[in-house]
Motif scaffolding. Structure first.
Motif, PDB file in Angstrom:
ATOM      1  N   LEU A  11       9.622   5.060 -47.897  1.00 37.04           N
ATOM      2  CA  LEU A  11      10.664   4.683 -46.883  1.00 37.04           C
ATOM      3  C   LEU A  11      11.916   5.961 -46.841  1.00 37.04           C
ATOM      4  O   LEU A  11      12.191   6.497 -47.884  1.00 37.04           O
ATOM      5  CB  LEU A  11      11.484   3.503 -46.821  1.00 37.04           C
ATOM      6  N   GLU A  14      13.395  -1.307 -41.086  1.00 37.69           N
ATOM      7  CA  GLU A  14      12.371  -1.007 -41.851  1.00 37.69           C
ATOM      8  C   GLU A  14      12.435  -1.124 -43.336  1.00 37.69           C
ATOM      9  O   GLU A  14      11.458  -1.506 -44.042  1.00 37.69           O
ATOM     10  CB  GLU A  14      12.281   0.542 -41.910  1.00 37.69           C
ATOM     11  N   GLY A  27       9.873  -3.373 -45.269  1.00 39.75           N
ATOM     12  CA  GLY A  27       9.206  -2.953 -46.322  1.00 39.75           C
ATOM     13  C   GLY A  27       9.247  -3.639 -47.804  1.00 39.75           C
ATOM     14  O   GLY A  27       8.263  -3.676 -48.383  1.00 39.75           O
ATOM     15  N   CYS A  55       3.766  -0.582 -47.338  1.00 45.61           N
ATOM     16  CA  CYS A  55       4.486  -0.343 -46.268  1.00 45.61           C
ATOM     17  C   CYS A  55       4.975   1.365 -46.499  1.00 45.61           C
ATOM     18  O   CYS A  55       5.120   1.926 -47.474  1.00 45.61           O
ATOM     19  CB  CYS A  55       5.900  -0.859 -46.379  1.00 45.61           C
ATOM     20  N   SER A 100       7.141   4.309 -43.982  1.00 44.89           N
ATOM     21  CA  SER A 100       7.778   4.752 -42.618  1.00 44.89           C
ATOM     22  C   SER A 100       6.884   5.270 -41.507  1.00 44.89           C
ATOM     23  O   SER A 100       6.041   6.180 -42.047  1.00 44.89           O
ATOM     24  CB  SER A 100       9.182   5.628 -42.650  1.00 44.89           C
TER      25      SER A 100
END
Length: 221
Positions: free
Chosen positions: A102, A110, A114, A124, A126
């Motif tokens: 991330l 997010e 995540g 996960c 971005s």
């Protein structure tokens, strides 16, 4: 409740993330570390569900810490926090066993999503990192060249395997994929293993990148 450990050498960054997580009662910050070695020791002591690791830290960098945590406390999910200025380290991070990547500058939503994904065994990352990585990272010794290459890889999968890959890219765990496709979890594990072998990738995060660029991920899942 998901127990989280923060590891970043910048106190303001830790304070900011702690404040963001405090807004949701689902998360509990159980400890904080200012360097990678301390992070490993605290993870071993507290056994959190997820650890957030800055890539660049003193004593032991986040990549080495992620590897050590994966070896000694495999039940803890690892999310690497990064910036695009650290792109050469992101390439190494994909092999460090992390379940997520991330951006520090990303949307707090997010971060929430995540942590939840990695806590349940899913991957996960971005979207910005996914699009960056598909163009920059090598997979199976061959440089990825963008959307066309990802689609070529996906076309070699069966329809069911492509469906599973899309759900992996969307951050679903094996159990969640099994429920969505109405199969047993063991069947999903077989599919995921076959997909990783075909794509010549090492983990779900790398597979998720290909799923993003191949257009297999439904944004509204």
């Amino acid at each position: 409740m998901i127990r989280v450990l923060l590891a970043d050498d910048e106190p303001l960054t830790r304070a900011g993330i702690r404040t963001v997580l405090a807004a949701d009662p689902e998360f509990e910050v159980v400890a904080e570390a200012a360097d990678g070695r301390e992070a490993v020791e605290l993870v071993q002591a507290h056994r959190p569900g997820v650890v957030l690791l800055d890539i660049m830290m003193p004593r032991l960098d986040g990549l080495s810490a992620a590897t050590e945590i994966g070896r000694t406390v495999p039940g803890t999910g690892v999310i690497m926090l990064t910036t695009f200025s650290e792109d050469e380290h992101i390439a190494r991070a994909f092999d460090a066993g992390a379940g997520g990547f991330l951006l520090k500058t990303g949307d707090p939503r997010e971060l929430f999503a995540g942590i939840r994904a990695v806590a349940r065994g899913a991957a996960c990352l971005s979207p910005e990192i996914a699009h960056w990585a598909i163009r920059r990272l090598s997979t199976g010794g061959e440089r990825m060249t963008g959307v066309l290459r990802a689609r070529q890889l996906a076309e070699g999968l069966t329809p069911r395997e492509r469906a599973v890959l899309g759900l992996v890219g969307a951050g679903l765990s094996n159990a969640e994929i099994a429920g969505r496709l109405h199969v047993v979890e063991g069947t999903v594990k077989v599919f995921v293993s076959a997909i990783l072998r075909h794509l010549e990738v090492r983990n779900r995060v790398q597979a998720a990148i290909i799923a993003y660029e191949a257009g297999l991920v439904e944004r509204d899942l």
